[in-house]
Design a protein around this motif. Sequence first.
Motif, PDB file in Angstrom:
ATOM      1  N   ASN A  38      36.757  42.357  42.922  1.00 59.29           N
ATOM      2  CA  ASN A  38      36.515  42.278  41.479  1.00 59.29           C
ATOM      3  C   ASN A  38      35.248  43.038  41.084  1.00 59.29           C
ATOM      4  OD1 ASN A  38      38.786  40.767  40.996  1.00 59.29           O
ATOM      5  ND2 ASN A  38      37.734  38.800  40.994  1.00 59.29           N
ATOM      6  N   GLY A  81      35.308  45.807  38.280  1.00 60.33           N
ATOM      7  CA  GLY A  81      34.413  45.651  37.138  1.00 60.33           C
ATOM      8  C   GLY A  81      33.577  46.893  36.891  1.00 60.33           C
ATOM      9  N   ARG A  93      35.788  49.755  35.537  1.00 56.56           N
ATOM     10  CA  ARG A  93      36.089  49.509  34.121  1.00 56.56           C
ATOM     11  C   ARG A  93      34.884  49.819  33.245  1.00 56.56           C
ATOM     12  NH1 ARG A  93      40.276  46.490  32.296  1.00 56.56           N
ATOM     13  NH2 ARG A  93      38.915  45.685  30.666  1.00 56.56           N
ATOM     14  N   GLN A 106      34.820  41.328  36.683  1.00 55.90           N
ATOM     15  CA  GLN A 106      35.786  41.893  35.736  1.00 55.90           C
ATOM     16  C   GLN A 106      35.679  41.316  34.329  1.00 55.90           C
ATOM     17  OE1 GLN A 106      39.884  42.950  36.778  1.00 55.90           O
ATOM     18  NE2 GLN A 106      39.598  41.758  38.641  1.00 55.90           N
TER      19      GLN A 106
END
Length: 426
Positions: free
Chosen positions: A43, A47, A50, A234
Amino acid sequence: MRPIRLPEPPGTSSGMPEIFDSGVSSVVRRAVIIGNGVPGAENQCIGLVRALGITQSNTHSIFRVTRPRGGYNEWLRWLPVSLHKRLDYLIRHICADLPLINHFKGKLLAPSTLAQRTSANSISVPEADARQIAAMAREITDKEGPLLVVASGRDTVSIASAIKRLAPQNTFVIQIQHPRSQLNRFDLVVTPHHDFYALTPAGRQQVPRFLRNWITPREPPDRKVVLTVGALHQADFATLRMAAAQWHDELAPLPKPLLVVNIGGPTRHCKYGSDVAVKLVDSLYKVLGKCGTVRISFSRRTPLQVCNIMWKEFGSHPKVYIWDGQDPNPHLGHLAWADAFVVTADSISMLSEACSTGKPVYVIGAEHCTWKFAAFHNTLRQRGVVRTFTGTEDMSDSWSYPPLNDNAEAASRVREALAEHGWSLR
């Protein structure tokens, strides 16, 4: 629902058409994520990717480093992954027919991880191969620009560093979590402040002098190290906004304030047992009268004994809902709709997510934390981000703080480092 105080991720566009940029081969459009099968580690990679604006499904790929588990493999898990796999192969194919081994086959030769991981979440995740990924990077550079590689976890270090060695002109490699040595194998290392606790005066006092040369890291962070307060994750603004919509019908009508309780499990530096569960039960009973709803979730590490205590005490309570572990997982919905959180001290990931919302976060069990976990909690308290859960709280109290913003701050440093290479993000 209290507003989520999360900053929007900074923009990645300069406002100019790409034709005026330095060329296609200098613009990063694709990312490869290398995980180790641990959600908390993977994650962090997702994250960061993103936060860098690489959000389309066709612009990033996920690979995984798998390690054999079960039986004797639990004794070998500290070996490098490649050596561990070779030993596992030899033991299974050379020793499996020996009478003594067959006698204990159920315990010693348990199915390995490679055979066990057949869930829906892992079937489609290919094994990470450094040569294959490096070849892909060299192949796509002219058309799609350099390849961003983001890895997290001890088992991914050798793969990520090998990719950089095989394709140094075609990749920008980021290792999340401190690799302990030879940081020059990566373009950037993203790791929390507390990973350098061993170099602080308090940390050095806890290590016998004859062991200090064996404790890592040995050098203070340099320009290649991006320091964060907690773990990347995330739970960014866009994700929680989407989760708020998805969970609206179930969570919006609940009586307020909504208190979410996230329970992890003991770790090497935060050991506890049923004592924390008993203390949590006592404190929750004290605040139930001031809560509209309490929702409790366990993690994969939560001991069965702790789960049983919570189910016994609150399983039939009209104000309390306990997630049974079945999909869909309400975790992101809880982050979006909660008015306050109670989190066990062992989980840096869950605390980092909760503390990024700007909502009240209460911690239980921090007195059990040692070494760098204790340093992490000290930092949170000094920043006014968390308070100790005692049972005397008024859950309608709307105290707030500047939320943790590690994702955006790390992404900003990545952009700066890319610019120094003459590269940019799409």
